[in-house]
Design a protein around this motif. Structure first.
Motif, PDB file in Angstrom:
ATOM      1  N   ASN A  28       0.954  -1.026   0.048  1.00  0.00           N
ATOM      2  CA  ASN A  28       0.022  -0.057  -0.055  1.00  0.00           C
ATOM      3  C   ASN A  28       0.706   1.129  -0.064  1.00  0.00           C
ATOM      4  O   ASN A  28       2.023   1.354   0.693  1.00  0.00           O
ATOM      5  CB  ASN A  28      -0.861  -0.130   1.217  1.00  0.00           C
ATOM      6  CG  ASN A  28      -1.819  -1.223   1.338  1.00  0.00           C
ATOM      7  OD1 ASN A  28      -1.599  -2.229   1.883  1.00  0.00           O
ATOM      8  ND2 ASN A  28      -3.202  -0.905   0.628  1.00  0.00           N
ATOM      9  N   GLY A  29       0.512   2.417  -0.687  1.00  0.00           N
ATOM     10  CA  GLY A  29       1.258   3.492  -0.921  1.00  0.00           C
ATOM     11  C   GLY A  29       0.769   4.755  -0.725  1.00  0.00           C
ATOM     12  O   GLY A  29      -0.719   4.795  -0.940  1.00  0.00           O
ATOM     13  N   MET A  30       1.537   5.778  -0.180  1.00  0.00           N
ATOM     14  CA  MET A  30       0.739   7.290  -0.147  1.00  0.00           C
ATOM     15  C   MET A  30       2.014   8.126  -0.539  1.00  0.00           C
ATOM     16  O   MET A  30       3.113   7.870  -0.205  1.00  0.00           O
ATOM     17  CB  MET A  30       0.026   7.224   1.224  1.00  0.00           C
ATOM     18  CG  MET A  30       0.941   7.315   2.434  1.00  0.00           C
ATOM     19  SD  MET A  30      -0.084   7.381   3.932  1.00  0.00           S
ATOM     20  CE  MET A  30       1.121   7.235   5.109  1.00  0.00           C
ATOM     21  N   HIS A  31       1.748   9.279  -0.741  1.00  0.00           N
ATOM     22  CA  HIS A  31       2.534  10.463  -0.993  1.00  0.00           C
ATOM     23  C   HIS A  31       2.395  11.229  -0.116  1.00  0.00           C
ATOM     24  O   HIS A  31       1.174  11.729   0.417  1.00  0.00           O
ATOM     25  CB  HIS A  31       2.121  11.301  -2.196  1.00  0.00           C
ATOM     26  CG  HIS A  31       2.894  12.423  -2.535  1.00  0.00           C
ATOM     27  ND1 HIS A  31       4.044  12.395  -3.209  1.00  0.00           N
ATOM     28  CD2 HIS A  31       2.860  13.912  -2.055  1.00  0.00           C
ATOM     29  CE1 HIS A  31       4.689  13.618  -3.190  1.00  0.00           C
ATOM     30  NE2 HIS A  31       3.972  14.388  -2.557  1.00  0.00           N
ATOM     31  N   ALA A  32       3.642  11.773   0.608  1.00  0.00           N
ATOM     32  CA  ALA A  32       3.471  12.637   1.783  1.00  0.00           C
ATOM     33  C   ALA A  32       3.928  13.877   1.672  1.00  0.00           C
ATOM     34  O   ALA A  32       5.085  14.054   0.825  1.00  0.00           O
ATOM     35  CB  ALA A  32       4.534  12.033   2.730  1.00  0.00           C
ATOM     36  N   CYS A  51      10.673   6.424   0.764  1.00  0.00           N
ATOM     37  CA  CYS A  51      11.550   6.564  -0.309  1.00  0.00           C
ATOM     38  C   CYS A  51      11.247   8.003  -0.992  1.00  0.00           C
ATOM     39  O   CYS A  51      10.353   8.176  -1.784  1.00  0.00           O
ATOM     40  CB  CYS A  51      11.394   5.470  -1.284  1.00  0.00           C
ATOM     41  SG  CYS A  51      12.592   5.750  -2.699  1.00  0.00           S
ATOM     42  N   GLY A  52      11.951   9.080  -0.593  1.00  0.00           N
ATOM     43  CA  GLY A  52      11.970  10.340  -1.038  1.00  0.00           C
ATOM     44  C   GLY A  52      10.255  10.846  -0.413  1.00  0.00           C
ATOM     45  O   GLY A  52      10.331  10.611   0.978  1.00  0.00           O
ATOM     46  N   ASN A  53       9.325  11.394  -1.069  1.00  0.00           N
ATOM     47  CA  ASN A  53       8.270  11.522  -0.480  1.00  0.00           C
ATOM     48  C   ASN A  53       7.246  10.529  -0.530  1.00  0.00           C
ATOM     49  O   ASN A  53       5.995  10.649  -0.247  1.00  0.00           O
ATOM     50  CB  ASN A  53       7.742  12.851  -1.166  1.00  0.00           C
ATOM     51  CG  ASN A  53       8.216  14.290  -0.752  1.00  0.00           C
ATOM     52  OD1 ASN A  53       8.904  14.399   0.283  1.00  0.00           O
ATOM     53  ND2 ASN A  53       8.297  15.203  -1.655  1.00  0.00           N
TER      54      ASN A  53
END
Length: 480
Positions: A28-32, A51-53
């Motif tokens: 599962n992923g999300m952008h911060a 990993c980065g944002n």
């Protein structure tokens, strides 16, 4: 406290960086857009990594290679023989410039230990990012909105050799035939016994001093101005002027490392920065925190003014989290991957002296099903995160044996144990949503005003993954 703002992507499917399988890595992923350092500490304590944002959490029950978050208690860490060999090798090189080949070091000790600690990567591969781009939002305005919303709402002593008894009067003559040693007077014998006892005590004291365990700090501080080489570590924040000044050197080192060690086509400078510089965390400096504050940093290793290694780390309220480590392949004989880990553990120990809560060293993921990634479990006082109850379990041979039989394990043997930060349906009403550049509200108000709950399933899934605390603190971007 800064406000965290995230956009949830949901389920992701991609190539695995461990078994190199196609479309078998499930997460599962999300952008911060922004992450409060305490929020990210809470997230990695639930199996998330960044990993980065981009933040991601593996679906351990479904993915090809289950990944268990691993940490080391830096204050309980003990050096192994392999660790000491690496530290001595570095100290010899700094002292007189001698380059001991790795093969010689292997022959001098346990070859498997040395080999495992030399070329093993220091962190997991970069996850595959989703194709969809995150929405552009006014972060500062969203922070003000969130703040307004929230205002409402720890050698055995050698055995003494017995003295030979004096022969009895009746057998003196025969004893003299057996032994040519002259008879000793009682006073002389008492004196010799005393001297022997004093000598034995002195020998034990000398032996104890000689065999006293040297600490990690003892090894790392064994430097001298007369050394042929000098190693200097420099900690730079990823958004500092010093980072910008040294960017050409760090990027050139990264390219050289990727080509020689991973046989991989290196990223261009922009992609390198997106991966290893860009961070959703600001440099927070609370009064009770460490001197350098919390946030994302590069720990640079300068050998005689030449950059030979870089450790990418996040300094958080409860840990130092290793993000990535790369080094100059020309110095592989120094086992820089393992040496960097030891340096980072020493760094945690130093911080813990003034900030006791920050005593853990996070190494990313332990992947037992991937032999090349088992090296992380060799550090003493290491713990794995239970993927169901989110409690820490000491990594022992018993745990390894279980993972040999089945690559996915609950880890926590207490069948009745539950996640203390579990998100329940009753907590849904207080989830914070960011609707647009000017509007943020709790879920209950959102449903009441809009009259719709079409995003309910996705919001519940996100909340269960980040836990109740983060679901009530972070802003969930819910823009059209």
């Amino acid at each position: 406290m800064s406000v965290s703002i995230v956009k949830y992507y949901g389920s992701q499917l991609g190539k695995c960086g461990y078994c190199t399988g196609i479309n078998c890595s499930k997460s599962n992923g999300m952008h911060a857009y922004r992450l409060d350092c305490q929020d990210y500490q809470n997230l990695i304590d639930r199996g998330w990594r960044r990993c980065g944002n981009y933040c991601y959490k593996l679906k351990n029950k479904e993915t090809c290679c289950p990944c268990y978050t691993i940490k080391c208690d830096a204050l309980e860490f003990k050096l192994t023989k392999s660790n000491k060999r690496i530290l001595r090798r570095m100290n010899r090189f700094l002292r007189d410039g001698k380059r001991d080949p790795v093969e010689q070091a292997a022959r001098a000790g346990n070859e498997d230990d040395v080999t495992a600690s030399v070329d093993a990567p220091a962190s997991e591969p970069q996850p595959q990012m989703p194709d969809k781009s995150p929405a552009v939002i006014n972060v500062e305005q969203a922070v003000l909105l969130a703040k307004a919303q929230k205002s409402k709402a720890k050698p055995a002593r050698a055995a003494q050799v017995p003295l030979t008894q004096s022969p009895s009067q009746g057998s003196t003559k025969s004893a003299a035939v057996i032994s040519n040693k002259p008879c000793k007077k009682a006073k002389q014998m008492r004196l010799e016994r005393r001297q022997a006892k004093l000598g034995d005590t002195a020998q034990q004291s000398s032996q104890k001093a000689f065999t006293q365990e040297k600490s990690l700090t003892d090894f790392l501080s064994a430097t001298s101005e007369t050394n042929k080489h000098h190693l200097k570590l420099s900690l730079v924040h990823v958004y500092s002027e010093e980072f910008k000044r040294t960017l050409p050197e760090s990027y050139a080192l990264y390219r050289k490392y990727q080509i020689a060690i991973h046989n991989d086509l290196p990223k261009d400078r922009r992609a390198y920065q997106d991966h290893l510089q860009v961070s959703p965390m600001k440099n927070e400096k609370p009064d009770d925190g460490p001197e350098m504050g919390y946030g994302s940093f590069h720990q640079q290793y300068w050998l005689d003014e030449k950059l030979i290694a870089v450790g990418v780390i996040d300094i958080l309220p409860g840990s130092v989290s290793s993000v990535y480590f790369f080094y100059d392949p020309d110095y592989s004989f120094l086992s820089l991957g393992t040496y960097g880990s030891l340096r980072e553990i020493d760094f945690v120990q130093t911080i813990a002296a003034t900030t006791p809560a920050l005593k853990y060293y996070y190494m990313g993921f332990y992947i037992h099903s991937c032999p090349k990634m088992r090296y992380k479990g060799k550090l003493s006082a290491s713990y794995l995160l239970c993927p169901e109850t989110y409690v820490w379990i000491l990594l022992t041979d018993v745990i390894r044996s279980k993972l040999d039989k089945n690559k996915y394990q609950r880890l926590n043997e207490d069948a009745a144990a539950r996640d203390v930060n579990e998100f329940l349906l009753e907590h849904l009403e207080e989830v914070l949503l960011l609707l647009d550049a000017t509007t943020c509200m709790q879920y209950k108000d959102y449903v009441q005003i809009t009259g719709t709950d079409s995003d309910r399933v996705e919001i519940i899934e996100y909340s269960e993954l980040v836990g109740k605390v983060c679901a009530h603190r972070m802003l969930y971007v819910n823009m059209a």
